[in-house]
Motif scaffolding. Structure first.
Motif, PDB file in Angstrom:
ATOM      1  N   GLU A   1       0.820  -1.203   0.000  1.00 40.38           N
ATOM      2  CA  GLU A   1       0.000   0.000   0.000  1.00 40.38           C
ATOM      3  C   GLU A   1       0.859   1.260   0.000  1.00 40.38           C
ATOM      4  OE1 GLU A   1      -3.383   0.348  -0.144  1.00 40.38           O
ATOM      5  OE2 GLU A   1      -3.509  -1.813  -0.493  1.00 40.38           O
ATOM      6  N   GLU A   2       1.956   1.222   0.736  1.00 40.74           N
ATOM      7  CA  GLU A   2       2.834   2.391   0.760  1.00 40.74           C
ATOM      8  C   GLU A   2       4.247   1.996   1.172  1.00 40.74           C
ATOM      9  OE1 GLU A   2       2.023   5.398   3.697  1.00 40.74           O
ATOM     10  OE2 GLU A   2       1.255   3.940   5.154  1.00 40.74           O
ATOM     11  N   ILE A   3       5.198   2.802   0.741  1.00 40.58           N
ATOM     12  CA  ILE A   3       6.588   2.680   1.154  1.00 40.58           C
ATOM     13  C   ILE A   3       6.882   3.824   2.108  1.00 40.58           C
ATOM     14  CG2 ILE A   3       8.988   2.761   0.385  1.00 40.58           C
ATOM     15  CD1 ILE A   3       8.072   1.405  -2.213  1.00 40.58           C
ATOM     16  N   VAL A   4       7.424   3.482   3.263  1.00 40.16           N
ATOM     17  CA  VAL A   4       7.631   4.463   4.329  1.00 40.16           C
ATOM     18  C   VAL A   4       9.102   4.488   4.717  1.00 40.16           C
ATOM     19  CG1 VAL A   4       5.277   4.203   5.190  1.00 40.16           C
ATOM     20  CG2 VAL A   4       7.090   2.750   6.110  1.00 40.16           C
ATOM     21  N   ASP A   5       9.482   5.539   5.444  1.00 40.61           N
ATOM     22  CA  ASP A   5      10.864   5.657   5.907  1.00 40.61           C
ATOM     23  C   ASP A   5      11.175   4.648   7.000  1.00 40.61           C
ATOM     24  OD1 ASP A   5      11.463   7.759   4.154  1.00 40.61           O
ATOM     25  OD2 ASP A   5      10.686   9.254   5.554  1.00 40.61           O
ATOM     26  N   GLU A   6      10.192   4.381   7.864  1.00 39.80           N
ATOM     27  CA  GLU A   6      10.406   3.481   8.987  1.00 39.80           C
ATOM     28  C   GLU A   6       9.126   2.720   9.280  1.00 39.80           C
ATOM     29  OE1 GLU A   6      11.932   3.669  13.666  1.00 39.80           O
ATOM     30  OE2 GLU A   6      11.928   5.465  12.406  1.00 39.80           O
ATOM     31  N   LEU A   7       9.246   1.431   9.569  1.00 43.61           N
ATOM     32  CA  LEU A   7       8.084   0.596   9.880  1.00 43.61           C
ATOM     33  C   LEU A   7       7.673   0.808  11.333  1.00 43.61           C
ATOM     34  CD1 LEU A   7       9.106  -2.759   8.159  1.00 43.61           C
ATOM     35  CD2 LEU A   7       7.693  -0.921   7.221  1.00 43.61           C
ATOM     36  N   GLU A   8       6.458   1.248  11.533  1.00 43.13           N
ATOM     37  CA  GLU A   8       5.920   1.429  12.878  1.00 43.13           C
ATOM     38  C   GLU A   8       5.376   0.103  13.378  1.00 43.13           C
ATOM     39  OE1 GLU A   8       2.220   3.770  15.076  1.00 43.13           O
ATOM     40  OE2 GLU A   8       2.849   4.339  13.045  1.00 43.13           O
ATOM     41  N   PRO A   9       5.783  -0.362  14.552  1.00 46.50           N
ATOM     42  CA  PRO A   9       5.311  -1.660  15.051  1.00 46.50           C
ATOM     43  C   PRO A   9       3.788  -1.721  15.165  1.00 46.50           C
ATOM     44  CG  PRO A   9       7.179  -0.896  16.333  1.00 46.50           C
ATOM     45  CD  PRO A   9       6.769   0.259  15.460  1.00 46.50           C
ATOM     46  N   VAL A  10       3.223  -2.872  14.804  1.00 43.75           N
ATOM     47  CA  VAL A  10       1.785  -3.124  14.885  1.00 43.75           C
ATOM     48  C   VAL A  10       1.593  -4.454  15.588  1.00 43.75           C
ATOM     49  CG1 VAL A  10      -0.349  -3.518  13.572  1.00 43.75           C
ATOM     50  CG2 VAL A  10       1.328  -1.854  12.740  1.00 43.75           C
ATOM     51  N   ALA A  11       0.601  -4.530  16.471  1.00 48.50           N
ATOM     52  CA  ALA A  11       0.339  -5.779  17.188  1.00 48.50           C
ATOM     53  C   ALA A  11       0.057  -6.911  16.206  1.00 48.50           C
ATOM     54  CB  ALA A  11      -0.838  -5.604  18.135  1.00 48.50           C
ATOM     55  N   GLY A  12       0.699  -8.036  16.417  1.00 47.46           N
ATOM     56  CA  GLY A  12       0.474  -9.202  15.577  1.00 47.46           C
ATOM     57  C   GLY A  12       1.098  -9.123  14.200  1.00 47.46           C
ATOM     58  N   GLN A  13       2.024  -8.206  14.005  1.00 43.62           N
ATOM     59  CA  GLN A  13       2.609  -8.016  12.685  1.00 43.62           C
ATOM     60  C   GLN A  13       3.488  -9.188  12.266  1.00 43.62           C
ATOM     61  OE1 GLN A  13       5.151  -4.562  13.034  1.00 43.62           O
ATOM     62  NE2 GLN A  13       6.763  -5.697  14.075  1.00 43.62           N
ATOM     63  N   LEU A  14       3.653  -9.310  10.966  1.00 47.55           N
ATOM     64  CA  LEU A  14       4.608 -10.227  10.365  1.00 47.55           C
ATOM     65  C   LEU A  14       5.565  -9.375   9.546  1.00 47.55           C
ATOM     66  CD1 LEU A  14       5.600 -13.056   9.435  1.00 47.55           C
ATOM     67  CD2 LEU A  14       3.845 -12.970   7.657  1.00 47.55           C
ATOM     68  N   VAL A  15       6.837  -9.504   9.773  1.00 50.73           N
ATOM     69  CA  VAL A  15       7.834  -8.745   9.022  1.00 50.73           C
ATOM     70  C   VAL A  15       8.670  -9.702   8.192  1.00 50.73           C
ATOM     71  CG1 VAL A  15       9.850  -7.236   9.145  1.00 50.73           C
ATOM     72  CG2 VAL A  15       7.922  -6.856  10.690  1.00 50.73           C
ATOM     73  N   LEU A  16       8.707  -9.463   6.893  1.00 52.72           N
ATOM     74  CA  LEU A  16       9.590 -10.199   5.994  1.00 52.72           C
ATOM     75  C   LEU A  16      10.831  -9.343   5.784  1.00 52.72           C
ATOM     76  CD1 LEU A  16       6.980 -11.371   3.338  1.00 52.72           C
ATOM     77  CD2 LEU A  16       8.163 -12.821   4.988  1.00 52.72           C
ATOM     78  N   PRO A  17      12.000  -9.809   6.199  1.00 57.47           N
ATOM     79  CA  PRO A  17      13.206  -8.999   6.042  1.00 57.47           C
ATOM     80  C   PRO A  17      13.599  -8.840   4.585  1.00 57.47           C
ATOM     81  CG  PRO A  17      13.765 -11.196   6.824  1.00 57.47           C
ATOM     82  CD  PRO A  17      12.269 -11.106   6.846  1.00 57.47           C
ATOM     83  N   SER A  18      14.308  -7.792   4.303  1.00 56.58           N
ATOM     84  CA  SER A  18      14.631  -7.463   2.912  1.00 56.58           C
ATOM     85  C   SER A  18      15.395  -8.584   2.222  1.00 56.58           C
ATOM     86  CB  SER A  18      15.424  -6.160   2.849  1.00 56.58           C
ATOM     87  OG  SER A  18      16.640  -6.282   3.555  1.00 56.58           O
ATOM     88  N   TRP A  19      16.190  -9.363   2.991  1.00 61.34           N
ATOM     89  CA  TRP A  19      16.959 -10.429   2.354  1.00 61.34           C
ATOM     90  C   TRP A  19      16.079 -11.563   1.843  1.00 61.34           C
ATOM     91  CZ3 TRP A  19      16.068 -15.059   4.569  1.00 61.34           C
ATOM     92  CH2 TRP A  19      15.748 -15.108   5.924  1.00 61.34           C
ATOM     93  N   ALA A  20      14.831 -11.630   2.331  1.00 59.65           N
ATOM     94  CA  ALA A  20      13.928 -12.702   1.916  1.00 59.65           C
ATOM     95  C   ALA A  20      13.054 -12.314   0.728  1.00 59.65           C
ATOM     96  CB  ALA A  20      13.032 -13.111   3.083  1.00 59.65           C
ATOM     97  N   VAL A  21      13.147 -11.068   0.292  1.00 55.63           N
ATOM     98  CA  VAL A  21      12.262 -10.535  -0.747  1.00 55.63           C
ATOM     99  C   VAL A  21      13.105 -10.060  -1.924  1.00 55.63           C
ATOM    100  CG1 VAL A  21      10.556  -8.750  -1.277  1.00 55.63           C
ATOM    101  CG2 VAL A  21      10.569  -9.821   0.988  1.00 55.63           C
TER     102      VAL A  21
END
Length: 268
Positions: A199-219
Motif C-alpha cells: 500500500e505504501e513505502i515508508v521511511d520506517e516501519l511502525e510496530p503493529v500488534a500481531g505483525q509479520l515482518v519479511l526482512p529485505s533479504w527474503a524478498v
C-alpha cells in the motif's frame, strides 16, 4: 536486499516469465489482484498457478489464457459461488485446457512449509481415508521409520515466483503485514523469486500488534501499488468490496461479458 522497483509493470516484466510456476497468496485479505491483472496485461502464457484458495483473480488469469496448470486446495468466488472461467477451462478447454493438481488445505500449507524449510517433502496424516491419492499423483504413502505408521508425503512447493500484497515496506525493502494472514511468509521463503506489492513505502516501519515482518533479504522486489488488493481488503487501509464479488458472478458466467471486461478493465 529487496529492490524497490518503480512500477508494477517493471516488476512483472523482470520476475514473471512464460512457463513459470507462480504463486499469488493471500487468504481473503491482502490478495495481490493488481499483480494478477498485470500478468494478464503482459500476456504471460503456460503458467502453473499455485494458490491454496483460487478465487476471482485466478478465474481472471485462467480466462485470459495465462494458465496451463492449477495446483490448489479449494476454488470458488467466496460468499457467491463457482468460478465460471475456471469451470469453462476444465469442462470445455476454453480458452485452453487446464491441468489440475488438487490437495487439501493442510497438504498445501505443509508443502509451502517444506519448500520454505529446504526440505524435499512434507509428511502428514490428513489424506488418510480420502480419495485424493487416487486422483493426485503428488500424494504418496510413506512409512514412519520410528513407529511403522503409514502416513502421507507431499512434495515441497518451490515456486519460480511468489507474489503477495502487504500493507507497508520501508526503503530498504523490509515488508510489514498484519491482520488475517495465510501462508504468505512460507510462500515467499519457498520461492526462487518474490514480489511484494504494498500500500505504501515508508521511511520506517511502525510496530503493529500481531505483525509479520519479511526482512529485505527474503524478498526479491517491492513495488508500491496502493489499492493493489482490491476487491479484497488490506487491514488498516481498505475494506472488502463485496459488491465486486457479487458482480463478478455474472461477468464470469459469459465468455463475451468476460472478454468485454478484459478489454475495458485490464487492457483498457
Amino acid at each position: 536486499m529487496a529492490a524497490i522497483l518503480p512500477s508494477l509493470g517493471d516488476a512483472v516484466t523482470g520476475l514473471v516469465h512464460d512457463g513459470d510456476e507462480v504463486a499469488l497468496e493471500g487468504f481473503t485479505h491482502l490478495i495481490p489482484v493488481s499483480a494478477g491483472h498485470e500478468i494478464i496485461r503482459q500476456q504471460r502464457r503456460d503458467l502453473t498457478l499455485v494458490r491454496m484458495t483460487p478465487d476471482i483473480v485466478y478465474d481472471q488469469l485462467i480466462g485470459a489464457g495465462c494458465a496451463r496448470k492449477l495446483i490448489f486446495s479449494w476454488g470458488g468466488n467466496p460468499g457467491v459461488g463457482s468460478l465460471h472461467r475456471f469451470r469453462d477451462a476444465v469442462q470445455h478447454s476454453w480458452p485452453a485446457a487446464l491441468e489440475l493438481e488438487e490437495h487439501s488445505h493442510a497438504g498445501m500449507a505443509n508443502r509451502y512449509v517444506a519448500g520454505a524449510s529446504g526440505l524435499p517433502f512434507a509428511v502428514l496424516r490428513g489424506y488418510t481415508g480420502t480419495d485424493l491419492p487416487s486422483v493426485t499423483g503428488t500424494v504418496k504413502p510413506i512409512t514412519c521409520p520410528f513407529t511403522g505408521e503409514r502416513l502421507t508425503a507431499v512434495p515441497a512447493i518451490n515456486p519460480d515466483v511468489t507474489i503477495i500484497h502487504a500493507q507497508r515496506a520501508d526503503r530498504s525493502g523490509n515488508v510489514q503485514l498484519w491482520g488475517l494472514v495465510g501462508v504468505q511468509k512460507e510462500a515467499v521463503l519457498a520461492a526462487r523469486r518474490s514480489l511484494v506489492t504494498v500500500e505504501e513505502i515508508v521511511d520506517e516501519l511502525e510496530p503493529v500488534a500481531g505483525q509479520l515482518v519479511l526482512p529485505s533479504w527474503a524478498v526479491t522486489a517491492v513495488a508500491e501499488v496502493p489499492g493493489g488488493a482490491h476487491p479484497s481488503y488490506a487491514q488498516g487501509y481498505s475494506e472488502r468490496d463485496n459488491t465486486y464479488y457479487q458482480r463478478w458472478d455474472a461477468i464470469g458466467r459469459d465468455r463475451a461479458a468476460f472478454e468485454s471486461w478484459l478489454g475495458e478493465v485490464v487492457y483498457g
